[in-house]
Design a protein around this motif. Structure first.
Motif, PDB file in Angstrom:
ATOM      1  N   PHE A  92       1.238  -0.999  -0.193  1.00  0.00           N
ATOM      2  CA  PHE A  92       0.150  -0.024  -0.042  1.00  0.00           C
ATOM      3  C   PHE A  92       0.999   1.525  -0.254  1.00  0.00           C
ATOM      4  O   PHE A  92       2.038   1.660   0.745  1.00  0.00           O
ATOM      5  N   VAL A  93       1.179   2.291  -1.093  1.00  0.00           N
ATOM      6  CA  VAL A  93       1.708   2.968  -0.786  1.00  0.00           C
ATOM      7  C   VAL A  93       0.648   4.716  -1.070  1.00  0.00           C
ATOM      8  O   VAL A  93      -0.044   4.640  -1.322  1.00  0.00           O
ATOM      9  N   ASN A  94       1.235   5.269   0.132  1.00  0.00           N
ATOM     10  CA  ASN A  94      -0.084   5.552   0.704  1.00  0.00           C
ATOM     11  C   ASN A  94       1.032   7.559   0.754  1.00  0.00           C
ATOM     12  O   ASN A  94       2.246   8.162   0.655  1.00  0.00           O
ATOM     13  N   GLY A  95       0.630   8.221  -0.841  1.00  0.00           N
ATOM     14  CA  GLY A  95       1.140   9.360  -0.828  1.00  0.00           C
ATOM     15  C   GLY A  95      -0.263  10.578  -0.886  1.00  0.00           C
ATOM     16  O   GLY A  95      -0.388  10.991  -1.724  1.00  0.00           O
ATOM     17  N   SER A  96       0.801  11.611   0.160  1.00  0.00           N
ATOM     18  CA  SER A  96       0.516  12.895   0.036  1.00  0.00           C
ATOM     19  C   SER A  96       1.687  13.896   0.400  1.00  0.00           C
ATOM     20  O   SER A  96       2.077  13.283  -0.275  1.00  0.00           O
ATOM     21  N   VAL A  97       1.638  14.453   1.557  1.00  0.00           N
ATOM     22  CA  VAL A  97       3.121  15.646   1.879  1.00  0.00           C
ATOM     23  C   VAL A  97       3.958  14.457   1.476  1.00  0.00           C
ATOM     24  O   VAL A  97       5.092  14.647   0.775  1.00  0.00           O
ATOM     25  N   GLY A  98       4.090  13.151   2.798  1.00  0.00           N
ATOM     26  CA  GLY A  98       4.767  12.499   2.904  1.00  0.00           C
ATOM     27  C   GLY A  98       4.191  11.137   2.022  1.00  0.00           C
ATOM     28  O   GLY A  98       3.230  11.204   1.745  1.00  0.00           O
ATOM     29  N   VAL A  99       5.538  10.233   1.692  1.00  0.00           N
ATOM     30  CA  VAL A  99       5.108   8.867   0.950  1.00  0.00           C
ATOM     31  C   VAL A  99       5.651   7.693   1.635  1.00  0.00           C
ATOM     32  O   VAL A  99       7.086   7.584   1.864  1.00  0.00           O
ATOM     33  N   GLY A 100       4.455   6.867   2.006  1.00  0.00           N
ATOM     34  CA  GLY A 100       5.323   6.285   2.818  1.00  0.00           C
ATOM     35  C   GLY A 100       4.407   5.013   2.181  1.00  0.00           C
ATOM     36  O   GLY A 100       3.726   4.534   1.322  1.00  0.00           O
ATOM     37  N   ILE A 154      13.700   6.161  -0.200  1.00  0.00           N
ATOM     38  CA  ILE A 154      13.824   5.421  -1.006  1.00  0.00           C
ATOM     39  C   ILE A 154      15.330   6.457  -1.962  1.00  0.00           C
ATOM     40  O   ILE A 154      14.603   7.204  -2.197  1.00  0.00           O
ATOM     41  N   MET A 155      16.514   6.505  -2.305  1.00  0.00           N
ATOM     42  CA  MET A 155      17.685   7.570  -2.403  1.00  0.00           C
ATOM     43  C   MET A 155      17.251   7.741  -4.252  1.00  0.00           C
ATOM     44  O   MET A 155      17.533   6.227  -4.565  1.00  0.00           O
ATOM     45  N   LEU A 156      16.972   8.494  -4.752  1.00  0.00           N
ATOM     46  CA  LEU A 156      16.813   8.204  -6.904  1.00  0.00           C
ATOM     47  C   LEU A 156      18.706   9.113  -7.078  1.00  0.00           C
ATOM     48  O   LEU A 156      19.029   8.918  -8.094  1.00  0.00           O
ATOM     49  N   ASN A 157      18.343  10.543  -6.355  1.00  0.00           N
ATOM     50  CA  ASN A 157      19.840  11.136  -6.482  1.00  0.00           C
ATOM     51  C   ASN A 157      20.385  11.799  -5.727  1.00  0.00           C
ATOM     52  O   ASN A 157      19.932  12.761  -4.585  1.00  0.00           O
ATOM     53  N   PRO A 158      21.920  11.153  -5.319  1.00  0.00           N
ATOM     54  CA  PRO A 158      22.761  12.352  -4.303  1.00  0.00           C
ATOM     55  C   PRO A 158      22.628  13.829  -4.020  1.00  0.00           C
ATOM     56  O   PRO A 158      22.712  14.048  -3.720  1.00  0.00           O
ATOM     57  N   ASP A 159      22.041  14.011  -5.105  1.00  0.00           N
ATOM     58  CA  ASP A 159      22.419  15.928  -5.663  1.00  0.00           C
ATOM     59  C   ASP A 159      20.911  15.848  -5.536  1.00  0.00           C
ATOM     60  O   ASP A 159      20.733  17.156  -6.046  1.00  0.00           O
ATOM     61  N   GLY A 160      20.004  15.117  -5.477  1.00  0.00           N
ATOM     62  CA  GLY A 160      18.994  15.804  -5.785  1.00  0.00           C
ATOM     63  C   GLY A 160      18.386  16.747  -4.437  1.00  0.00           C
ATOM     64  O   GLY A 160      19.025  17.572  -3.256  1.00  0.00           O
ATOM     65  N   PRO A 161      17.148  17.069  -4.916  1.00  0.00           N
ATOM     66  CA  PRO A 161      16.409  18.344  -3.707  1.00  0.00           C
ATOM     67  C   PRO A 161      16.598  18.197  -2.626  1.00  0.00           C
ATOM     68  O   PRO A 161      16.545  16.652  -2.334  1.00  0.00           O
ATOM     69  N   PRO A 162      16.352  18.989  -1.535  1.00  0.00           N
ATOM     70  CA  PRO A 162      16.863  17.894   0.002  1.00  0.00           C
ATOM     71  C   PRO A 162      15.861  17.784   0.256  1.00  0.00           C
ATOM     72  O   PRO A 162      14.286  18.242   0.114  1.00  0.00           O
ATOM     73  N   CYS A 163      16.087  16.584   1.338  1.00  0.00           N
ATOM     74  CA  CYS A 163      14.633  16.677   2.079  1.00  0.00           C
ATOM     75  C   CYS A 163      13.979  16.356   3.499  1.00  0.00           C
ATOM     76  O   CYS A 163      15.512  16.315   4.775  1.00  0.00           O
ATOM     77  N   HIS A 164      13.081  16.480   3.743  1.00  0.00           N
ATOM     78  CA  HIS A 164      13.427  17.236   5.598  1.00  0.00           C
ATOM     79  C   HIS A 164      13.946  15.670   6.217  1.00  0.00           C
ATOM     80  O   HIS A 164      13.897  15.554   7.913  1.00  0.00           O
ATOM     81  N   CYS A 165      13.627  14.060   5.403  1.00  0.00           N
ATOM     82  CA  CYS A 165      14.499  13.231   6.374  1.00  0.00           C
ATOM     83  C   CYS A 165      15.947  13.433   6.576  1.00  0.00           C
ATOM     84  O   CYS A 165      17.113  12.548   7.211  1.00  0.00           O
ATOM     85  N   GLY A 166      16.539  14.625   5.920  1.00  0.00           N
ATOM     86  CA  GLY A 166      18.319  15.210   6.422  1.00  0.00           C
ATOM     87  C   GLY A 166      19.141  14.215   4.928  1.00  0.00           C
ATOM     88  O   GLY A 166      20.016  15.506   4.789  1.00  0.00           O
ATOM     89  N   SER A 167      18.248  13.568   4.055  1.00  0.00           N
ATOM     90  CA  SER A 167      19.253  13.244   2.501  1.00  0.00           C
ATOM     91  C   SER A 167      19.236  14.009   1.380  1.00  0.00           C
ATOM     92  O   SER A 167      17.741  15.058   2.507  1.00  0.00           O
ATOM     93  N   ASN A 168      18.974  14.011   0.390  1.00  0.00           N
ATOM     94  CA  ASN A 168      18.476  14.521  -0.171  1.00  0.00           C
ATOM     95  C   ASN A 168      18.221  13.540  -1.562  1.00  0.00           C
ATOM     96  O   ASN A 168      18.562  12.063  -2.249  1.00  0.00           O
ATOM     97  N   GLY A 169      17.433  13.907  -2.487  1.00  0.00           N
ATOM     98  CA  GLY A 169      17.070  13.287  -3.929  1.00  0.00           C
ATOM     99  C   GLY A 169      16.419  11.725  -3.205  1.00  0.00           C
ATOM    100  O   GLY A 169      16.337  10.726  -4.355  1.00  0.00           O
ATOM    101  N   CYS A 170      15.480  11.696  -1.841  1.00  0.00           N
ATOM    102  CA  CYS A 170      15.007  10.862  -1.586  1.00  0.00           C
ATOM    103  C   CYS A 170      13.114  10.736  -3.164  1.00  0.00           C
ATOM    104  O   CYS A 170      13.015  11.694  -3.453  1.00  0.00           O
ATOM    105  N   ILE A 171      12.951   9.652  -3.118  1.00  0.00           N
ATOM    106  CA  ILE A 171      11.682   9.889  -3.917  1.00  0.00           C
ATOM    107  C   ILE A 171      10.772  11.048  -3.307  1.00  0.00           C
ATOM    108  O   ILE A 171      10.016  10.813  -4.538  1.00  0.00           O
ATOM    109  N   GLU A 172      10.318  10.635  -2.610  1.00  0.00           N
ATOM    110  CA  GLU A 172       8.959  11.726  -1.716  1.00  0.00           C
ATOM    111  C   GLU A 172       9.083  13.487  -1.856  1.00  0.00           C
ATOM    112  O   GLU A 172       8.821  13.340  -2.184  1.00  0.00           O
ATOM    113  N   THR A 173      10.791  13.116  -2.871  1.00  0.00           N
ATOM    114  CA  THR A 173      11.080  14.972  -3.122  1.00  0.00           C
ATOM    115  C   THR A 173      10.743  14.549  -4.024  1.00  0.00           C
ATOM    116  O   THR A 173       9.732  15.817  -4.830  1.00  0.00           O
ATOM    117  N   TYR A 174      10.039  13.794  -5.391  1.00  0.00           N
ATOM    118  CA  TYR A 174       9.504  13.709  -6.440  1.00  0.00           C
ATOM    119  C   TYR A 174       8.325  12.919  -7.238  1.00  0.00           C
ATOM    120  O   TYR A 174       7.596  13.523  -8.028  1.00  0.00           O
TER     121      TYR A 174
END
Lengths: 405, 405
Positions: B218-226, B249-269
């Motif tokens: 079950f993919v629950n997608g709104s502001v966040g994606v779980g 899940i990381m897509l792009n290490p130089d992608g948009p910053p994510c609230h989790c602290g990483s960059n380029g997470c699927i949620e940012t796409y």
């Protein structure tokens, strides 16, 4: 883990018999007193179950020598060294390893055969395994009985049928390996086939670096990159048996083409071809890969950079796995284990930067406890599963197998 | 799924009692004959189990009217409409929904309260839930008894303790929600807390689009994606309860910053912020998101392109999930369900291009069978689990609960 079927009283004895045999198999010899504690059953029930397993030829009981005669002696229950055994086989791109493994995980005999070129066809491989099985049987006591075969394959394997759906490096597609091997070894013999990473996870969970951990990922990285996943003690298989293809998590839709038909899969960033390409080496083989690691250890600039690049992407991959699975341990096997040994700091740093903190704090990254044997040992555990589920059904299977092999 | 503990005969009756109540709960009323077939137990055992459940006040039995009098009547067993109920609560960023749900999944009463600003503190939210619980209790028959509370939260939830580890959109960190709610509702009341995507998966598996399917995401997608993941019928939880964070899940290490602290997470796409950004809209809220979908349906060029871009990345995400989990169904919920409705062809095309063929051929992509109520219904199922595991233990719990709420 709720059972979804009703329990009938007559199933209890079989269940408990399998549970007791499983403890002996995993822990080696145990006293009756220890079994009583482990299973939470009373002494007389344990005594009855042990007698059954003795009659089935699976275990033996003895009073330890040199024991204080004052107290009541506690019998020791041990796997019978000349009891049932399984044939474990690991099919790799370069070689076949076959081993006779007894209860308790003891390797009684082992044979390794290199394969190349024509020797990689399903027909040649199953023929070679049959030869190795004969060779091995000749080195065991006459009373030893083969009760099943477990095979590890570098490819996707159908869940119920033992068909290799795709083994890219063997160039196998739709190979009914379980049936082909049964035809060679004896039609009544139980042949189970599993993916190498799944079996690596199983073995590391039961006997390796992840004993006692119920949420574990085994990353098997060589030319291809696969994953075996244990979640709450159960293997993650997926509906068809193809789950765990972590090498085909997409990183970059415009990245390098992957044999799977997509682009920019993780495998194209951390597989051996990526390492060799980064190191500027055109030939592909185990020696070349070992050469890059050796050069990196000697400080060769280009080799160091290549290993560092792969380690960086491996760390990012592991961060994704931490977020998706929240495991206690990730075990990195295959040639990626060497990347972990050389560049652990780089890998841990990427996980720190990219994994969510709650999941990050509870995960360890480990090298395999079973060295390069994880998949082979996993194959033996796969072969033992039917007998451990219902030991009382196996005298029949034993006689059938004996008459064939 | 092997049980790893020994079975004692006295556990059998409890197990079978729970199994029978579970069938009534999931399927609604059933004849004794149907129960006999479903459970594979004989008529007299079924009769005894039904009597026990009648005495416990959980089910009722009747002979259907207008039935042919020639044959022996088969009693119909049905959930008692005034029997035990659970309080299901869905905490969302914008509102709290509370509902009384009885055996059989019947919603007896329901209340929705908007929240904003100050109302989002743990104190305010638990206070509001206590008010809603009272309001609901006042609308039920006097004999109805609250046996447990299940709460759905948009955040990561500790596995055993009901602590919200991180709810980014509520701005909660380390909130001991189960304990806070117990303190409000009655210390003896069983309060279970789950992640919204996990509970969505549970509900869709038991009562929605994935009934009968044991490998489901079950993919629950709104502001966040779980993600909520069911593997071989069991919820994938991870060691701490934090598994399923597929948005990270990381897509792009130089992608948009994510609230989790990483960059380029699927949620940012594929999260709502990405959709709004692509549509050129600065404000963030449910109306703005609905506005983009409405504009896209009316053919607004920029909105169409925004939905198309999100759909493309969603398809790539689902391909990764197909490769990793080999599920039978992926259910896309939240506002991503609307992306699926508008751009299914784009999504399916990306999966075709990027998922491995064996796993691709067995997966369906679906919208939720329970509409927007998946997580709420999942919360009710979570609350029922203890009673369904051991119905005979619940008269005690019933009295305690009754005296408090």
């Amino acid at each position: 883990m709720a059972r979804t079927s009703a329990v009938r009283p007559e199933e209890i004895r079989r269940h408990n018999l399998g549970l007791l045999l499983g403890e002996i198999h995993r822990r080696g010899e145990l006293t009756r007193a220890e079994l009583t504690t482990l299973l939470g059953l009373n002494r007389s029930t344990i005594g009855g179950l042990v007698s059954d397993l003795v009659s089935l030829g699976m275990v033996t009981e003895y009073v330890p020598a040199g024991r204080d005669r004052a107290g009541r002696p506690s019998y020791v229950v041990a796997p019978r060294p000349d009891g049932p055994y399984v044939l474990a086989v690991e099919i790799d791109v370069e070689r076949i390893v076959s081993a006779a493994v007894g209860l308790g995980g003891t390797v009684h005999a082992r044979r390794e055969t290199p394969i190349e070129g024509d020797g990689r066809t399903p027909d040649a491989v199953t023929g070679q395994i049959a030869c190795d099985a004969d060779w091995i049987a000749g080195r065991l006591p006459a009373s030893s009985v083969l009760i099943g075969v477990g095979v590890s394959v570098p490819g996707t394997v159908g869940r119920e049928n033992g068909v290799i759906e795709h083994g890219p490096n063997l160039e196998w597609r739709g190979v009914p390996l379980a049936d082909l091997l049964s035809a060679r070894l004896g039609a009544q013999l139980d042949v189970q086939v599993g993916n190498d990473a799944d079996l690596g996870a199983l073995a590391e969970h039961l006997r390796g670096a992840a004993v006692g951990l119920d949420n574990v990922i085994f990353v098997n990285g060589s030319v291809g990159v696969g994953g075996g996943i244990i979640a709450d003690g159960n293997q993650l298989r997926g509906v068809g048996g193809y789950a765990g293809e972590i090498g085909h998590i997409m990183l970059n839709p415009d990245g390098p083409p992957c044999h799977c038909g997509s682009n920019g899969c993780i495998e194209t960033y951390i597989g051996e071809h990526a390492l060799l390409r980064a190191a500027g080496i055109d030939r592909h083989g185990p020696e070349e890969v070992a050469g890059v690691f050796a050069s990196a250890q000697q400080g060769d600039r280009r080799a160091v950079a290549a290993v560092h690049t792969v380690a960086t992407w491996l760390g990012r991959t592991l961060a994704t796995l931490v977020n998706v699975f929240n495991p206690q341990a990730i075990i990195v096997g295959g040639s990626l284990a060497e990347v972990l040994r050389l560049e652990r700091a780089t890998i841990e740093r990427e996980i720190d930067a990219r994994a969510m903190s709650a999941s990050r704090s509870s995960v360890q990254v480990l090298t395999p406890g079973l060295g390069v044997e994880s998949s082979l040992i996993g194959a033996s555990e796969l072969a033992f599963q039917s007998m451990l589920a219902a030991p009382d059904l196996f005298p029949v299977a034993i006689e059938l197998a004996q008459s064939r092999v």
